[in-house]
Motif scaffolding. Sequence first.
Motif, PDB file in Angstrom:
ATOM      1  N   LYS A 130      79.482  -7.094  37.360  1.00 23.24           N
ATOM      2  CA  LYS A 130      80.690  -7.739  36.830  1.00 23.24           C
ATOM      3  C   LYS A 130      81.516  -8.358  37.947  1.00 23.24           C
ATOM      4  N   GLN A 131      81.633  -7.639  39.058  1.00 24.71           N
ATOM      5  CA  GLN A 131      82.428  -8.158  40.166  1.00 24.71           C
ATOM      6  C   GLN A 131      81.783  -9.393  40.784  1.00 24.71           C
ATOM      7  N   ILE A 132      80.453  -9.440  40.805  1.00 21.77           N
ATOM      8  CA  ILE A 132      79.756 -10.622  41.313  1.00 21.77           C
ATOM      9  C   ILE A 132      80.143 -11.849  40.497  1.00 21.77           C
ATOM     10  N   PHE A 133      80.189 -11.706  39.171  1.00 21.69           N
ATOM     11  CA  PHE A 133      80.544 -12.837  38.327  1.00 21.69           C
ATOM     12  C   PHE A 133      82.023 -13.188  38.472  1.00 21.69           C
ATOM     13  N   VAL A 134      82.871 -12.191  38.651  1.00 24.69           N
ATOM     14  CA  VAL A 134      84.286 -12.459  38.913  1.00 24.69           C
ATOM     15  C   VAL A 134      84.433 -13.265  40.201  1.00 24.69           C
ATOM     16  N   ASN A 135      83.746 -12.816  41.256  1.00 21.30           N
ATOM     17  CA  ASN A 135      83.838 -13.524  42.527  1.00 21.30           C
ATOM     18  C   ASN A 135      83.300 -14.945  42.417  1.00 21.30           C
ATOM     19  N   GLN A 136      82.240 -15.130  41.620  1.00 17.46           N
ATOM     20  CA  GLN A 136      81.696 -16.468  41.456  1.00 17.46           C
ATOM     21  C   GLN A 136      82.644 -17.348  40.650  1.00 17.46           C
ATOM     22  N   GLY A 137      83.307 -16.782  39.644  1.00 15.62           N
ATOM     23  CA  GLY A 137      84.295 -17.559  38.896  1.00 15.62           C
ATOM     24  C   GLY A 137      85.399 -18.053  39.800  1.00 15.62           C
ATOM     25  N   ILE A 138      85.883 -17.185  40.677  1.00 15.55           N
ATOM     26  CA  ILE A 138      86.901 -17.590  41.656  1.00 15.55           C
ATOM     27  C   ILE A 138      86.308 -18.608  42.615  1.00 15.55           C
ATOM     28  N   GLY A 139      85.024 -18.418  42.966  1.00 17.23           N
ATOM     29  CA  GLY A 139      84.371 -19.337  43.884  1.00 17.23           C
ATOM     30  C   GLY A 139      84.305 -20.764  43.376  1.00 17.23           C
ATOM     31  N   VAL A 140      84.264 -20.955  42.060  1.00 11.12           N
ATOM     32  CA  VAL A 140      84.291 -22.306  41.498  1.00 11.12           C
ATOM     33  C   VAL A 140      85.571 -23.014  41.934  1.00 11.12           C
ATOM     34  N   PHE A 141      86.698 -22.318  41.810  1.00 10.99           N
ATOM     35  CA  PHE A 141      87.978 -22.919  42.188  1.00 10.99           C
ATOM     36  C   PHE A 141      88.097 -23.052  43.704  1.00 10.99           C
ATOM     37  N   GLU A 142      87.589 -22.070  44.446  1.00  8.96           N
ATOM     38  CA  GLU A 142      87.625 -22.161  45.909  1.00  8.96           C
ATOM     39  C   GLU A 142      86.845 -23.378  46.400  1.00  8.96           C
ATOM     40  N   THR A 143      85.687 -23.634  45.790  1.00  9.11           N
ATOM     41  CA  THR A 143      84.867 -24.774  46.190  1.00  9.11           C
ATOM     42  C   THR A 143      85.535 -26.095  45.847  1.00  9.11           C
ATOM     43  N   LEU A 144      86.058 -26.197  44.625  1.00 10.52           N
ATOM     44  CA  LEU A 144      86.709 -27.451  44.226  1.00 10.52           C
ATOM     45  C   LEU A 144      87.929 -27.740  45.086  1.00 10.52           C
ATOM     46  N   CYS A 145      88.688 -26.697  45.433  1.00  7.85           N
ATOM     47  CA  CYS A 145      89.835 -26.909  46.328  1.00  7.85           C
ATOM     48  C   CYS A 145      89.361 -27.319  47.719  1.00  7.85           C
ATOM     49  N   ALA A 146      88.256 -26.741  48.177  1.00  7.84           N
ATOM     50  CA  ALA A 146      87.715 -27.135  49.489  1.00  7.84           C
ATOM     51  C   ALA A 146      87.345 -28.613  49.493  1.00  7.84           C
ATOM     52  N   TRP A 147      86.850 -29.125  48.376  1.00  9.27           N
ATOM     53  CA  TRP A 147      86.466 -30.529  48.295  1.00  9.27           C
ATOM     54  C   TRP A 147      87.670 -31.455  48.186  1.00  9.27           C
ATOM     55  N   PHE A 148      88.619 -31.092  47.316  1.00  7.57           N
ATOM     56  CA  PHE A 148      89.653 -32.042  46.925  1.00  7.57           C
ATOM     57  C   PHE A 148      91.081 -31.647  47.336  1.00  7.57           C
TER      58      PHE A 148
END
Length: 366
Positions: A130-148
């Motif tokens: 469950k925590q892996i999926f939580v971290n990946q959900g946050i990672g979506v936003f971390e990646t998009l912020c890193a790009w834009f």
Amino acid sequence: MKAPEQFDPSKPNSQSSMPPPSSAPANQLAKSPDIPAGMPTIKQTHKQTVPPHKRPFEWSFLMPKYWGIWLLMAVILPLIYLSLRWQFWLGRKLGILIYKTVGSRRRDTLINLRLAFPEKPEAERELMAKQIFVNQGIGVFETLCAWFRPNVFTRTVSISGLQHVVNAQNEGRAVILLGAHYTMLDLGGMLCTQFFPMDGMYRPQNNALLDWVVYNGRSNILGKQISNRDMRSLVSSIKDGHVIWYSPDQDYGLKQGVMAPFFGVPAATLTATRRLANLGSKEHPPAVMALHTYRQTPDNMPSGKRPHYHLTITPALDSYPSNDEVADATRVNEVLEGLIRIDPTQWMWFHRRFKNGPEGRTDIYD
């Protein structure tokens, strides 16, 4: 098990609660703590080997088969302008939603965790999943912020082992920086390039629009993006003494690798790393070292706090490569495994890491 101070998806109150209300004025709710006056932003300190190169838009991207991707981007991209605290909250919700609804990924994750951590009780492995999926959900936003929107991560990173890269570069050596598929994805690259410029190897996406989006997003982070099929560009970067980010932690079969233990499980392991290490000059061969990216902040980030990320760079592998490709693959896996164990829930366990055995495809995930 969950990482220290991490969000626990098994607690309903934590899972569903929104960030607590604040007594601050409404126009201050979305703000993170102020950056001190005169502090350079991430854009100002970002380093690249070459100017960003963007691929042009293609009118074929407007075909109906791509409408789902456009719709998804239209929904998610505006959310990156919320405060990071709200993005973390949305990322947790997204991760739990995927965990509950995408049964195949959840099953693959639990199989991988059972193989890699057989000593842990099943309930503990479920919490990890469950925590892996939580971290990946946050990672979506971390990646998009890193790009834009990279400046939101100003003053959020520390690093250890930077001297290993600096020393190799001072000796005129290229650096093969072994990454792994951590859940923060491209944010790790953006934070790294605060300290040194970096090229990156990648596998083109099968979906043309998705490949265009990812390539152009990463062009704000990396210098040269080198396709795994473009050996000429790769050799050029190595001869120019660049740092090259390469992730050898997935299963691409035995045509490109050998069997080597990973978390105690025989796994198809790429041998390209040793070939890369042989591409430089004999006088100044590339240095091979590993990079670990780690979010140290709790994912239920307290009000008024900023996230913090730590980068770790290992010393260069000595006497590498050897004459034994299995021994070399085992060494690389051991290094990556040691880093992943810092917090296993920040690595993408939902990939089918053990899908190939010595005789070809296994039925472990069927």
